[in-house]
Enzyme design. Sequence first.
Site, PDB file in Angstrom:
ATOM      1  CG  HIS A 270      91.693  58.667  17.484  1.00 54.60           C
ATOM      2  ND1 HIS A 270      91.423  57.979  16.345  1.00 54.60           N
ATOM      3  CD2 HIS A 270      92.849  59.362  17.219  1.00 54.60           C
ATOM      4  CE1 HIS A 270      92.357  58.228  15.432  1.00 54.60           C
ATOM      5  NE2 HIS A 270      93.232  59.062  15.939  1.00 54.60           N
ATOM      6  CG  HIS A 309      84.576  57.499  10.933  1.00 53.46           C
ATOM      7  ND1 HIS A 309      85.137  58.485  10.163  1.00 53.46           N
ATOM      8  CD2 HIS A 309      85.610  56.765  11.428  1.00 53.46           C
ATOM      9  CE1 HIS A 309      86.447  58.336  10.190  1.00 53.46           C
ATOM     10  NE2 HIS A 309      86.760  57.310  10.943  1.00 53.46           N
ATOM     11  CG  ASP A 365      88.115  51.223  16.696  1.00 55.49           C
ATOM     12  OD1 ASP A 365      89.083  50.513  16.391  1.00 55.49           O
ATOM     13  OD2 ASP A 365      88.178  52.441  16.892  1.00 55.49           O
TER      14      ASP A 365
HETATM   15  N1  ACO Z   1      76.115  56.440  19.491  1.00 54.53           N
HETATM   16  C1  ACO Z   1      75.018  57.209  19.612  1.00 54.53           C
HETATM   17  N2  ACO Z   1      74.843  58.386  19.023  1.00 54.53           N
HETATM   18  C2  ACO Z   1      75.857  58.839  18.261  1.00 54.53           C
HETATM   19  C3  ACO Z   1      77.057  58.105  18.093  1.00 54.53           C
HETATM   20  C4  ACO Z   1      77.164  56.868  18.743  1.00 54.53           C
HETATM   21  N3  ACO Z   1      78.257  56.114  18.613  1.00 54.53           N
HETATM   22  N4  ACO Z   1      77.886  58.802  17.298  1.00 54.53           N
HETATM   23  C5  ACO Z   1      77.245  59.928  16.975  1.00 54.53           C
HETATM   24  N5  ACO Z   1      76.019  59.961  17.565  1.00 54.53           N
HETATM   25  C6  ACO Z   1      74.980  60.984  17.406  1.00 54.53           C
HETATM   26  C7  ACO Z   1      75.297  62.222  18.226  1.00 54.53           C
HETATM   27  O1  ACO Z   1      74.740  62.148  19.513  1.00 54.53           O
HETATM   28  C8  ACO Z   1      74.668  63.297  17.382  1.00 54.53           C
HETATM   29  O2  ACO Z   1      73.291  63.274  17.568  1.00 54.53           O
HETATM   30  P1  ACO Z   1      72.460  64.661  17.640  1.00 54.53           P
HETATM   31  O3  ACO Z   1      72.603  65.255  16.267  1.00 54.53           O
HETATM   32  O4  ACO Z   1      71.084  64.248  18.004  1.00 54.53           O
HETATM   33  O5  ACO Z   1      73.136  65.484  18.702  1.00 54.53           O
HETATM   34  C9  ACO Z   1      74.929  62.830  15.944  1.00 54.53           C
HETATM   35  O6  ACO Z   1      74.999  61.396  16.043  1.00 54.53           O
HETATM   36  C10 ACO Z   1      76.218  63.367  15.335  1.00 54.53           C
HETATM   37  O7  ACO Z   1      77.284  63.043  16.200  1.00 54.53           O
HETATM   38  P2  ACO Z   1      78.597  63.891  16.384  1.00 54.53           P
HETATM   39  O8  ACO Z   1      79.104  63.681  17.775  1.00 54.53           O
HETATM   40  O9  ACO Z   1      78.361  65.313  15.936  1.00 54.53           O
HETATM   41  O10 ACO Z   1      79.552  63.225  15.352  1.00 54.53           O
HETATM   42  P3  ACO Z   1      81.100  63.427  15.294  1.00 54.53           P
HETATM   43  O11 ACO Z   1      81.461  63.368  13.853  1.00 54.53           O
HETATM   44  O12 ACO Z   1      81.546  64.609  16.071  1.00 54.53           O
HETATM   45  O13 ACO Z   1      81.638  62.159  16.088  1.00 54.53           O
HETATM   46  C11 ACO Z   1      82.552  60.070  16.640  1.00 54.53           C
HETATM   47  C12 ACO Z   1      82.234  61.063  15.521  1.00 54.53           C
HETATM   48  C13 ACO Z   1      83.405  60.756  17.713  1.00 54.53           C
HETATM   49  C14 ACO Z   1      83.367  58.915  16.062  1.00 54.53           C
HETATM   50  C15 ACO Z   1      81.214  59.572  17.239  1.00 54.53           C
HETATM   51  O14 ACO Z   1      80.430  58.958  16.239  1.00 54.53           O
HETATM   52  C16 ACO Z   1      81.409  58.628  18.430  1.00 54.53           C
HETATM   53  O15 ACO Z   1      81.579  59.096  19.561  1.00 54.53           O
HETATM   54  N6  ACO Z   1      81.400  57.270  18.184  1.00 54.53           N
HETATM   55  C17 ACO Z   1      81.650  56.322  19.234  1.00 54.53           C
HETATM   56  C18 ACO Z   1      83.145  56.218  19.477  1.00 54.53           C
HETATM   57  C19 ACO Z   1      83.851  55.468  18.376  1.00 54.53           C
HETATM   58  O16 ACO Z   1      83.436  54.415  17.927  1.00 54.53           O
HETATM   59  N7  ACO Z   1      85.023  56.023  17.954  1.00 54.53           N
HETATM   60  C20 ACO Z   1      85.870  55.415  16.949  1.00 54.53           C
HETATM   61  C21 ACO Z   1      85.924  56.241  15.713  1.00 54.53           C
HETATM   62  S1  ACO Z   1      86.770  55.407  14.472  1.00 54.53           S
HETATM   63  C22 ACO Z   1      88.368  55.615  14.831  1.00 54.53           C
HETATM   64  O17 ACO Z   1      88.814  56.477  15.545  1.00 54.53           O
HETATM   65  C23 ACO Z   1      89.276  54.692  14.211  1.00 54.53           C
END
Ligand code: ACO
Length: 430
Positions: A270, A309, A365
Amino acid sequence: MAKNNETLTIIDNRTGKEYEIPIWEDTIRAMDLRQIKVNEDDFGMMSYDPAYKNTANTKSTITLVDGEKGILRYRGYPIDQLAQNSNTLETAYLVLFGELPNEKELDQWVYDIMHHTILHESLKSLMHAFRYDAHPMGMFISTVAALSTFYPGAKKIDNPEKRLLQIQRLIAKVPTIAAFSYRHSVGLPYAYPDNDLSYAGNFLNMMYKMTEMKYKPHPALEKALDVLFILHMDHEQNCGTAAMRGIGSSQVDPYSAMAGAAAALYGPLHGGANERVLSMLSKIGSKDNIPDFIESVKNGEQRLMGFGHRVYKNYDPRAKIIKGVADDVFKVTGRNPMLDIAIELEGIALEDEYFVSRKLYPNVDFYSGIIYQAMGLPISMFPVMFALPRTVGWLAQWQEMLTDDEQKIARPRQVYLGEGERDFVPMNKR
Ligand code: ACO
Protein backbone atom coordinates in the site's frame (compact mmCIF):
# COMPACT_ATOMS: atom_id res chain seq x y z
CA MET A 1 -35.13 0.32 -3.65
CA ALA A 2 -34.57 -1.09 -7.14
CA LYS A 3 -34.24 1.53 -9.89
CA ASN A 4 -37.11 1.03 -12.41
CA ASN A 5 -37.98 -2.17 -10.60
CA GLU A 6 -34.83 -3.88 -11.81
CA THR A 7 -34.43 -7.30 -10.24
CA LEU A 8 -32.27 -10.38 -10.37
CA THR A 9 -33.88 -13.81 -10.45
CA ILE A 10 -31.98 -16.57 -8.70
CA ILE A 11 -32.94 -20.24 -8.97
CA ASP A 12 -31.56 -22.44 -6.21
CA ASN A 13 -30.89 -25.74 -7.99
CA ARG A 14 -30.74 -27.53 -4.63
CA THR A 15 -34.41 -26.84 -3.99
CA GLY A 16 -35.76 -25.58 -7.33
CA LYS A 17 -36.96 -22.42 -5.54
CA GLU A 18 -36.87 -19.09 -7.32
CA TYR A 19 -36.00 -15.77 -5.66
CA GLU A 20 -36.39 -12.27 -7.01
CA ILE A 21 -33.81 -9.88 -5.62
CA PRO A 22 -33.89 -6.09 -6.11
CA ILE A 23 -31.01 -4.48 -7.98
CA TRP A 24 -29.85 -1.10 -6.66
CA GLU A 25 -27.08 0.82 -8.45
CA ASP A 26 -25.97 -2.38 -10.25
CA THR A 27 -25.63 -4.03 -6.87
CA ILE A 28 -27.54 -6.62 -4.90
CA ARG A 29 -27.62 -6.57 -1.14
CA ALA A 30 -25.75 -9.47 0.38
CA MET A 31 -28.45 -9.70 3.09
CA ASP A 32 -31.02 -10.46 0.38
CA LEU A 33 -29.19 -13.77 -0.16
CA ARG A 34 -29.89 -14.85 3.42
CA GLN A 35 -33.47 -15.87 2.54
CA ILE A 36 -32.05 -18.59 0.25
CA LYS A 37 -32.22 -21.70 2.40
CA VAL A 38 -32.41 -25.45 1.90
CA ASN A 39 -34.61 -25.84 4.99
CA GLU A 40 -35.80 -23.72 7.90
CA ASP A 41 -32.75 -24.61 10.07
CA ASP A 42 -30.35 -23.48 7.37
CA PHE A 43 -28.53 -20.20 8.26
CA GLY A 44 -29.12 -18.94 4.71
CA MET A 45 -26.79 -18.11 1.86
CA MET A 46 -23.87 -15.68 2.20
CA SER A 47 -21.48 -14.25 -0.35
CA TYR A 48 -17.79 -15.19 -0.10
CA ASP A 49 -15.37 -12.44 -1.10
CA PRO A 50 -11.85 -12.63 0.32
CA ALA A 51 -10.03 -9.28 0.00
CA TYR A 52 -13.33 -7.55 -0.90
CA LYS A 53 -12.70 -7.85 -4.62
CA ASN A 54 -16.35 -7.37 -5.52
CA THR A 55 -18.05 -6.12 -2.38
CA ALA A 56 -19.15 -2.54 -1.77
CA ASN A 57 -18.82 -1.84 1.94
CA THR A 58 -20.57 1.50 1.76
CA LYS A 59 -22.27 4.07 -0.39
CA SER A 60 -20.23 7.25 -0.65
CA THR A 61 -20.34 10.71 -2.23
CA ILE A 62 -16.68 11.63 -1.72
CA THR A 63 -14.42 10.13 -4.36
CA LEU A 64 -15.01 8.46 -7.69
CA VAL A 65 -12.38 6.11 -9.07
CA ASP A 66 -13.07 4.53 -12.45
CA GLY A 67 -10.19 2.13 -12.80
CA GLU A 68 -10.96 1.03 -16.35
CA LYS A 69 -11.02 4.60 -17.69
CA GLY A 70 -8.29 5.96 -15.39
CA ILE A 71 -10.59 8.57 -13.77
CA LEU A 72 -10.23 10.08 -10.30
CA ARG A 73 -12.58 12.80 -9.03
CA TYR A 74 -13.18 14.34 -5.59
CA ARG A 75 -16.82 15.41 -5.14
CA GLY A 76 -17.13 15.42 -8.93
CA TYR A 77 -14.07 17.58 -9.66
CA PRO A 78 -11.41 15.88 -11.87
CA ILE A 79 -8.11 15.40 -10.05
CA ASP A 80 -6.09 17.22 -12.74
CA GLN A 81 -8.23 20.38 -12.36
CA LEU A 82 -7.78 20.34 -8.59
CA ALA A 83 -4.04 19.71 -8.90
CA GLN A 84 -3.71 22.63 -11.31
CA ASN A 85 -5.96 25.19 -9.62
CA SER A 86 -6.35 24.37 -5.95
CA ASN A 87 -4.19 23.95 -2.86
CA THR A 88 -4.16 21.46 0.00
CA LEU A 89 -6.50 23.19 2.42
CA GLU A 90 -9.04 24.26 -0.22
CA THR A 91 -9.21 20.68 -1.57
CA ALA A 92 -9.40 19.37 2.00
CA TYR A 93 -12.47 21.56 2.57
CA LEU A 94 -14.02 20.20 -0.62
CA VAL A 95 -13.31 16.58 0.31
CA LEU A 96 -14.67 17.03 3.83
CA PHE A 97 -17.70 19.23 3.22
CA GLY A 98 -18.67 18.42 -0.38
CA GLU A 99 -18.35 21.88 -1.97
CA LEU A 100 -15.55 24.31 -2.78
CA PRO A 101 -15.44 27.05 -0.11
CA ASN A 102 -16.19 30.69 -0.88
CA GLU A 103 -13.53 33.22 0.11
CA LYS A 104 -14.86 33.79 3.63
CA GLU A 105 -15.29 30.08 4.30
CA LEU A 106 -11.78 29.37 3.05
CA ASP A 107 -10.23 32.12 5.19
CA GLN A 108 -11.96 30.79 8.28
CA TRP A 109 -10.97 27.19 7.43
CA VAL A 110 -7.31 28.11 6.89
CA TYR A 111 -7.33 30.04 10.18
CA ASP A 112 -8.91 27.10 12.04
CA ILE A 113 -6.38 24.62 10.72
CA MET A 114 -3.27 26.77 11.01
CA HIS A 115 -4.13 27.61 14.65
CA HIS A 116 -3.94 23.98 15.67
CA THR A 117 -0.52 23.16 14.27
CA ILE A 118 1.40 23.19 17.57
CA LEU A 119 1.90 19.92 19.46
CA HIS A 120 1.57 19.64 23.21
CA GLU A 121 5.10 19.70 24.67
CA SER A 122 4.53 16.31 26.29
CA LEU A 123 3.89 14.85 22.84
CA LYS A 124 7.20 16.29 21.74
CA SER A 125 8.84 14.54 24.70
CA LEU A 126 7.10 11.32 23.75
CA MET A 127 8.52 11.57 20.24
CA HIS A 128 11.90 12.37 21.66
CA ALA A 129 11.86 9.06 23.57
CA PHE A 130 12.08 7.02 20.37
CA ARG A 131 15.43 5.45 19.48
CA TYR A 132 17.67 7.55 17.23
CA ASP A 133 17.02 5.21 14.28
CA ALA A 134 13.26 4.77 14.77
CA HIS A 135 11.35 4.52 11.50
CA PRO A 136 9.46 7.82 11.09
CA MET A 137 6.28 5.95 10.11
CA GLY A 138 6.38 3.98 13.38
CA MET A 139 6.76 7.31 15.20
CA PHE A 140 3.91 8.81 13.17
CA ILE A 141 1.51 5.96 13.93
CA SER A 142 2.34 5.93 17.65
CA THR A 143 2.11 9.70 18.03
CA VAL A 144 -1.26 9.88 16.27
CA ALA A 145 -2.53 7.16 18.65
CA ALA A 146 -1.10 9.07 21.61
CA LEU A 147 -3.09 12.18 20.62
CA SER A 148 -6.23 10.43 21.86
CA THR A 149 -4.89 10.63 25.41
CA PHE A 150 -4.54 14.41 25.10
CA TYR A 151 -8.07 14.97 23.84
CA PRO A 152 -10.48 12.78 25.82
CA GLY A 153 -13.37 14.85 24.41
CA ALA A 154 -12.69 13.09 21.10
CA LYS A 155 -14.66 10.13 22.42
CA LYS A 156 -17.85 12.13 21.81
CA ILE A 157 -18.01 11.02 18.21
CA ASP A 158 -21.78 11.71 17.97
CA ASN A 159 -21.30 15.41 18.60
CA PRO A 160 -20.73 17.21 15.24
CA GLU A 161 -18.86 20.15 16.80
CA LYS A 162 -16.52 17.91 18.75
CA ARG A 163 -15.97 15.86 15.61
CA LEU A 164 -15.06 18.95 13.61
CA LEU A 165 -12.60 20.01 16.30
CA GLN A 166 -10.76 16.67 16.13
CA ILE A 167 -10.77 16.86 12.32
CA GLN A 168 -9.17 20.31 12.47
CA ARG A 169 -6.65 19.17 15.07
CA LEU A 170 -5.62 16.12 13.11
CA ILE A 171 -5.23 17.90 9.78
CA ALA A 172 -3.26 20.65 11.53
CA LYS A 173 -0.99 18.41 13.57
CA VAL A 174 -0.04 15.66 11.13
CA PRO A 175 2.51 17.87 9.30
CA THR A 176 4.07 18.74 12.66
CA ILE A 177 4.23 15.07 13.68
CA ALA A 178 5.62 14.11 10.27
CA ALA A 179 8.29 16.82 10.33
CA PHE A 180 9.28 16.10 13.96
CA SER A 181 9.65 12.39 13.17
CA TYR A 182 11.97 13.30 10.28
CA ARG A 183 14.06 15.72 12.36
CA HIS A 184 14.32 13.16 15.14
CA SER A 185 15.62 10.57 12.67
CA VAL A 186 18.40 12.90 11.51
CA GLY A 187 19.16 14.34 14.93
CA LEU A 188 18.03 17.88 14.19
CA PRO A 189 16.18 20.02 16.74
CA TYR A 190 12.47 20.27 16.04
CA ALA A 191 11.42 23.35 14.07
CA TYR A 192 8.12 24.82 15.28
CA PRO A 193 5.21 25.61 12.96
CA ASP A 194 4.99 29.00 11.26
CA ASN A 195 1.32 29.82 10.86
CA ASP A 196 1.96 32.70 8.45
CA LEU A 197 2.94 30.18 5.79
CA SER A 198 0.66 28.00 3.69
CA TYR A 199 -0.02 24.43 4.79
CA ALA A 200 2.60 23.08 2.37
CA GLY A 201 4.98 25.99 3.01
CA ASN A 202 4.80 25.47 6.77
CA PHE A 203 5.57 21.80 6.31
CA LEU A 204 8.72 22.68 4.34
CA ASN A 205 9.58 25.14 7.14
CA MET A 206 9.30 22.46 9.82
CA MET A 207 11.35 20.04 7.70
CA TYR A 208 14.17 22.27 6.53
CA LYS A 209 14.45 25.41 8.68
CA MET A 210 17.95 25.77 10.10
CA THR A 211 19.18 28.94 11.82
CA GLU A 212 17.44 31.57 9.71
CA MET A 213 14.90 33.78 11.52
CA LYS A 214 12.18 33.14 8.98
CA TYR A 215 12.10 30.25 6.55
CA LYS A 216 11.03 31.11 3.00
CA PRO A 217 9.77 28.06 1.09
CA HIS A 218 10.70 27.87 -2.60
CA PRO A 219 7.42 28.59 -4.47
CA ALA A 220 8.03 25.74 -6.95
CA LEU A 221 8.57 23.21 -4.16
CA GLU A 222 5.60 24.57 -2.23
CA LYS A 223 3.40 24.16 -5.31
CA ALA A 224 4.79 20.67 -6.01
CA LEU A 225 4.01 19.63 -2.45
CA ASP A 226 0.49 21.04 -2.73
CA VAL A 227 -0.03 18.95 -5.86
CA LEU A 228 1.35 15.80 -4.22
CA PHE A 229 -0.86 16.37 -1.17
CA ILE A 230 -3.94 16.86 -3.36
CA LEU A 231 -3.20 13.69 -5.36
CA HIS A 232 -2.88 11.59 -2.21
CA MET A 233 -5.83 13.05 -0.31
CA ASP A 234 -8.39 10.33 -0.89
CA HIS A 235 -8.81 7.20 -2.92
CA GLU A 236 -12.14 5.76 -1.84
CA GLN A 237 -12.22 2.32 -0.20
CA ASN A 238 -8.56 1.24 -0.20
CA CYS A 239 -6.89 -0.80 2.56
CA GLY A 240 -6.12 2.16 4.87
CA THR A 241 -9.54 3.76 4.43
CA ALA A 242 -11.30 0.44 4.96
CA ALA A 243 -9.27 0.17 8.20
CA MET A 244 -10.35 3.69 9.22
CA ARG A 245 -13.99 2.84 8.64
CA GLY A 246 -13.69 -0.62 10.19
CA ILE A 247 -11.96 0.59 13.36
CA GLY A 248 -14.10 3.75 13.53
CA SER A 249 -17.25 1.63 13.30
CA SER A 250 -16.57 0.46 16.88
CA GLN A 251 -17.10 4.17 17.79
CA VAL A 252 -13.55 4.59 19.03
CA ASP A 253 -12.10 8.14 18.90
CA PRO A 254 -10.68 9.30 15.53
CA TYR A 255 -7.06 9.40 16.74
CA SER A 256 -7.09 5.69 17.59
CA ALA A 257 -8.93 4.84 14.37
CA MET A 258 -6.48 6.88 12.33
CA ALA A 259 -3.45 5.24 13.93
CA GLY A 260 -4.89 1.94 12.61
CA ALA A 261 -5.49 3.40 9.16
CA ALA A 262 -1.92 4.72 9.06
CA ALA A 263 -0.64 1.29 10.12
CA ALA A 264 -2.51 -0.25 7.18
CA LEU A 265 -0.94 2.29 4.87
CA TYR A 266 2.55 1.45 6.15
CA GLY A 267 2.54 -1.95 4.43
CA PRO A 268 4.67 -2.45 1.29
CA LEU A 269 1.66 -3.32 -0.86
CA HIS A 270 0.00 0.00 0.00
CA GLY A 271 1.68 3.24 1.11
CA GLY A 272 5.01 1.57 1.67
CA ALA A 273 5.35 0.96 -2.05
CA ASN A 274 7.11 4.24 -2.90
CA GLU A 275 9.81 3.33 -0.39
CA ARG A 276 10.19 -0.01 -2.16
CA VAL A 277 10.28 1.69 -5.60
CA LEU A 278 13.36 3.63 -4.59
CA SER A 279 15.05 0.57 -3.08
CA MET A 280 14.27 -1.29 -6.31
CA LEU A 281 15.68 1.51 -8.49
CA SER A 282 18.87 1.73 -6.47
CA LYS A 283 19.24 -2.06 -6.59
CA ILE A 284 18.88 -1.98 -10.38
CA GLY A 285 21.56 0.71 -10.31
CA SER A 286 21.94 1.33 -14.04
CA LYS A 287 19.92 1.05 -17.24
CA ASP A 288 22.01 -1.95 -18.36
CA ASN A 289 20.58 -4.07 -15.57
CA ILE A 290 16.93 -3.41 -16.51
CA PRO A 291 16.46 -6.39 -18.90
CA ASP A 292 17.66 -8.88 -16.24
CA PHE A 293 15.44 -7.23 -13.66
CA ILE A 294 12.37 -7.42 -15.93
CA GLU A 295 13.11 -11.11 -16.58
CA SER A 296 13.19 -11.84 -12.85
CA VAL A 297 9.84 -10.05 -12.42
CA LYS A 298 8.34 -12.11 -15.22
CA ASN A 299 9.69 -15.29 -13.62
CA GLY A 300 7.77 -14.35 -10.48
CA GLU A 301 10.92 -13.81 -8.39
CA GLN A 302 9.92 -10.26 -7.48
CA ARG A 303 7.39 -7.54 -8.30
CA LEU A 304 7.93 -4.38 -10.25
CA MET A 305 7.15 -1.99 -7.40
CA GLY A 306 5.05 1.04 -8.30
CA PHE A 307 3.30 -0.94 -11.01
CA GLY A 308 -0.17 -2.42 -10.89
CA HIS A 309 -3.23 -1.44 -8.92
CA ARG A 310 -6.26 -3.29 -7.63
CA VAL A 311 -8.60 -0.77 -9.24
CA TYR A 312 -6.73 0.98 -12.06
CA LYS A 313 -6.39 -1.25 -15.07
CA ASN A 314 -5.24 1.79 -17.02
CA TYR A 315 -2.62 4.50 -16.41
CA ASP A 316 -3.18 5.86 -12.88
CA PRO A 317 -4.23 9.51 -13.55
CA ARG A 318 -2.15 10.61 -10.55
CA ALA A 319 1.00 9.08 -12.05
CA LYS A 320 0.61 11.30 -15.14
CA ILE A 321 0.32 14.48 -13.05
CA ILE A 322 3.25 13.47 -10.85
CA LYS A 323 5.51 13.04 -13.86
CA GLY A 324 4.85 16.72 -14.70
CA VAL A 325 5.58 17.78 -11.12
CA ALA A 326 8.90 15.94 -11.25
CA ASP A 327 10.17 18.26 -14.00
CA ASP A 328 9.28 21.38 -11.95
CA VAL A 329 11.00 20.00 -8.85
CA PHE A 330 14.16 18.95 -10.68
CA LYS A 331 14.57 22.49 -12.05
CA VAL A 332 15.07 23.55 -8.41
CA THR A 333 16.77 20.52 -6.88
CA GLY A 334 18.72 19.14 -9.83
CA ARG A 335 17.80 15.93 -11.62
CA ASN A 336 17.49 12.73 -9.60
CA PRO A 337 19.52 10.10 -11.51
CA MET A 338 16.92 7.49 -10.49
CA LEU A 339 14.51 9.19 -12.87
CA ASP A 340 16.38 7.94 -15.94
CA ILE A 341 16.22 4.35 -14.70
CA ALA A 342 12.51 4.77 -13.86
CA ILE A 343 11.64 6.21 -17.29
CA GLU A 344 13.52 3.45 -19.10
CA LEU A 345 11.93 0.79 -16.87
CA GLU A 346 8.46 2.20 -17.48
CA GLY A 347 9.04 2.31 -21.25
CA ILE A 348 10.15 -1.32 -21.38
CA ALA A 349 7.37 -2.56 -19.08
CA LEU A 350 4.64 -0.75 -21.02
CA GLU A 351 5.72 -2.58 -24.20
CA ASP A 352 6.18 -5.99 -22.64
CA GLU A 353 3.47 -8.62 -23.15
CA TYR A 354 3.63 -9.71 -19.48
CA PHE A 355 2.65 -6.25 -18.20
CA VAL A 356 0.35 -5.37 -21.13
CA SER A 357 -1.74 -8.55 -20.81
CA ARG A 358 -2.12 -8.05 -17.05
CA LYS A 359 -2.96 -4.35 -17.50
CA LEU A 360 -0.10 -3.31 -15.23
CA TYR A 361 0.62 0.43 -15.43
CA PRO A 362 2.61 2.79 -13.21
CA ASN A 363 0.67 3.77 -10.10
CA VAL A 364 0.94 6.94 -8.02
CA ASP A 365 3.96 5.60 -6.17
CA PHE A 366 6.17 4.99 -9.18
CA TYR A 367 7.34 8.62 -9.42
CA SER A 368 6.39 10.17 -6.07
CA GLY A 369 9.41 8.69 -4.29
CA ILE A 370 11.81 10.07 -6.88
CA ILE A 371 10.43 13.56 -6.24
CA TYR A 372 10.58 13.21 -2.48
CA GLN A 373 14.16 12.00 -2.71
CA ALA A 374 15.09 15.01 -4.85
CA MET A 375 13.53 17.21 -2.14
CA GLY A 376 16.00 15.71 0.32
CA LEU A 377 13.71 13.24 2.09
CA PRO A 378 15.06 9.87 3.18
CA ILE A 379 13.06 6.94 1.81
CA SER A 380 11.80 6.04 5.26
CA MET A 381 9.77 9.28 5.14
CA PHE A 382 7.85 8.30 1.99
CA PRO A 383 4.95 6.49 3.68
CA VAL A 384 4.67 9.42 6.09
CA MET A 385 4.36 11.76 3.09
CA PHE A 386 1.46 9.63 1.93
CA ALA A 387 -0.28 9.40 5.31
CA LEU A 388 -0.06 13.17 5.86
CA PRO A 389 -2.56 14.27 3.17
CA ARG A 390 -4.53 11.00 3.37
CA THR A 391 -5.55 12.16 6.85
CA VAL A 392 -8.16 14.35 5.13
CA GLY A 393 -9.62 11.42 3.19
CA TRP A 394 -9.65 9.17 6.24
CA LEU A 395 -11.52 11.78 8.27
CA ALA A 396 -14.02 12.52 5.49
CA GLN A 397 -14.72 8.80 5.15
CA TRP A 398 -14.92 8.37 8.93
CA GLN A 399 -17.44 11.18 9.22
CA GLU A 400 -19.47 9.83 6.31
CA MET A 401 -19.55 6.41 7.97
CA LEU A 402 -20.68 7.84 11.31
CA THR A 403 -23.52 9.82 9.74
CA ASP A 404 -24.75 6.93 7.57
CA ASP A 405 -27.58 5.22 9.47
CA GLU A 406 -27.11 2.02 7.51
CA GLN A 407 -23.64 1.52 9.01
CA LYS A 408 -23.07 -0.56 12.12
CA ILE A 409 -20.00 -2.06 13.72
CA ALA A 410 -18.09 -3.82 10.91
CA ARG A 411 -18.27 -7.54 11.46
CA PRO A 412 -17.60 -9.83 8.49
CA ARG A 413 -18.76 -13.42 8.36
CA GLN A 414 -16.60 -16.46 7.64
CA VAL A 415 -16.96 -19.87 6.04
CA TYR A 416 -15.79 -22.28 8.72
CA LEU A 417 -13.84 -25.22 7.27
CA GLY A 418 -12.19 -26.45 10.47
CA GLU A 419 -12.74 -29.61 12.52
CA GLY A 420 -16.15 -30.61 13.79
CA GLU A 421 -16.61 -31.03 17.54
CA ARG A 422 -14.09 -33.39 19.14
CA ASP A 423 -13.08 -34.32 22.67
CA PHE A 424 -10.00 -32.87 24.35
CA VAL A 425 -7.00 -35.24 24.11
CA PRO A 426 -4.84 -35.52 27.25
CA MET A 427 -1.13 -34.81 26.82
CA ASN A 428 -0.01 -38.47 27.13
CA LYS A 429 -2.36 -39.51 24.30
CA ARG A 430 -1.27 -36.94 21.68
N1 ACO B 1 4.89 -6.74 -10.80
C1 ACO B 1 4.78 -7.93 -11.42
N2 ACO B 1 3.65 -8.62 -11.55
C2 ACO B 1 2.54 -8.06 -11.02
C3 ACO B 1 2.57 -6.82 -10.34
C4 ACO B 1 3.80 -6.16 -10.24
N3 ACO B 1 3.90 -4.98 -9.64
N4 ACO B 1 1.33 -6.53 -9.90
C5 ACO B 1 0.55 -7.54 -10.29
N5 ACO B 1 1.28 -8.48 -10.95
C6 ACO B 1 0.78 -9.70 -11.60
C7 ACO B 1 0.50 -10.79 -10.57
O1 ACO B 1 1.63 -11.60 -10.36
C8 ACO B 1 -0.63 -11.52 -11.24
O2 ACO B 1 -0.12 -12.32 -12.25
P1 ACO B 1 -0.73 -13.80 -12.51
O3 ACO B 1 -2.14 -13.54 -12.96
O4 ACO B 1 0.15 -14.40 -13.53
O5 ACO B 1 -0.67 -14.50 -11.18
C9 ACO B 1 -1.44 -10.41 -11.91
O6 ACO B 1 -0.47 -9.38 -12.19
C10 ACO B 1 -2.56 -9.84 -11.05
O7 ACO B 1 -2.01 -9.42 -9.83
P2 ACO B 1 -2.76 -9.42 -8.44
O8 ACO B 1 -1.75 -9.61 -7.36
O9 ACO B 1 -3.93 -10.37 -8.49
O10 ACO B 1 -3.34 -7.97 -8.40
P3 ACO B 1 -3.91 -7.27 -7.13
O11 ACO B 1 -5.01 -6.39 -7.62
O12 ACO B 1 -4.22 -8.22 -6.04
O13 ACO B 1 -2.67 -6.42 -6.62
C11 ACO B 1 -1.18 -4.67 -6.16
C12 ACO B 1 -2.54 -5.06 -6.74
C13 ACO B 1 -1.06 -5.18 -4.72
C14 ACO B 1 -1.07 -3.14 -6.12
C15 ACO B 1 -0.07 -5.29 -7.05
O14 ACO B 1 -0.20 -4.82 -8.38
C16 ACO B 1 1.34 -5.03 -6.52
O15 ACO B 1 1.82 -5.77 -5.66
N6 ACO B 1 2.03 -3.94 -7.02
C17 ACO B 1 3.33 -3.59 -6.52
C18 ACO B 1 3.18 -2.83 -5.22
C19 ACO B 1 2.68 -1.42 -5.43
O16 ACO B 1 3.13 -0.69 -6.29
N7 ACO B 1 1.71 -1.01 -4.57
C20 ACO B 1 1.15 0.32 -4.58
C21 ACO B 1 -0.29 0.30 -4.97
S1 ACO B 1 -0.88 1.90 -5.17
C22 ACO B 1 -1.17 2.45 -3.64
O17 ACO B 1 -1.32 1.75 -2.67
C23 ACO B 1 -1.27 3.87 -3.49
